[in-house]
Design an enzyme around this catalytic site. Sequence first.
Site, PDB file in Angstrom:
ATOM      1  N   GLU A  35       0.764  -1.355   0.334  1.00  0.00           N
ATOM      2  CA  GLU A  35       0.015  -0.088  -0.020  1.00  0.00           C
ATOM      3  C   GLU A  35       0.918   1.108  -0.046  1.00  0.00           C
ATOM      4  OE1 GLU A  35      -3.193   0.297  -0.206  1.00  0.00           O
ATOM      5  OE2 GLU A  35      -3.650  -1.802  -0.348  1.00  0.00           O
ATOM      6  N   GLU A  76      -6.878   4.206   7.074  1.00  0.00           N
ATOM      7  CA  GLU A  76      -6.304   3.844   5.946  1.00  0.00           C
ATOM      8  C   GLU A  76      -6.103   2.358   6.042  1.00  0.00           C
ATOM      9  OE1 GLU A  76      -5.067   3.409   2.294  1.00  0.00           O
ATOM     10  OE2 GLU A  76      -5.136   5.603   2.981  1.00  0.00           O
TER      11      GLU A  76
END
Length: 128
Positions: A35, A76
């Site tokens: 990510e 997130e």
Amino acid sequence: MEQPTSEFKSKGGFKRILAASSYTVQGLAMAWRIEHAFRQEVLVFLLGLVFAWVLPVSGFQKLALIGVLLLVLIVELVNSAIEAIVDRISLEKHPLSKNAKDFGSAAVGLTMLLAAITWGTVLYNRFM
């Protein structure tokens, strides 16, 4: 009829704590590897951590400054989990899949807005 349960739920006590800790480390390591946004946010978090530590503000304000940056990382990770689940179900374009991913992104964006407002308020009150 017996309810199906995860193999992870069968652990108890100290074994459960060790397993959960291992899953946490694995999740953070995977997020770091795959990510890009998470890596960027970790770097912002680390810079913010150092900056908050040296700022001449109260302990509670330091906690707020660090806490909102940590919250960005948490949201997130949840957003990444939503995206992974949606992609696991199907890579086909679908309006509901788009909604799920957009909602997760919006959650991250609002959390970043909260972080910016918190930092702005603390810095404004301290230096203006």
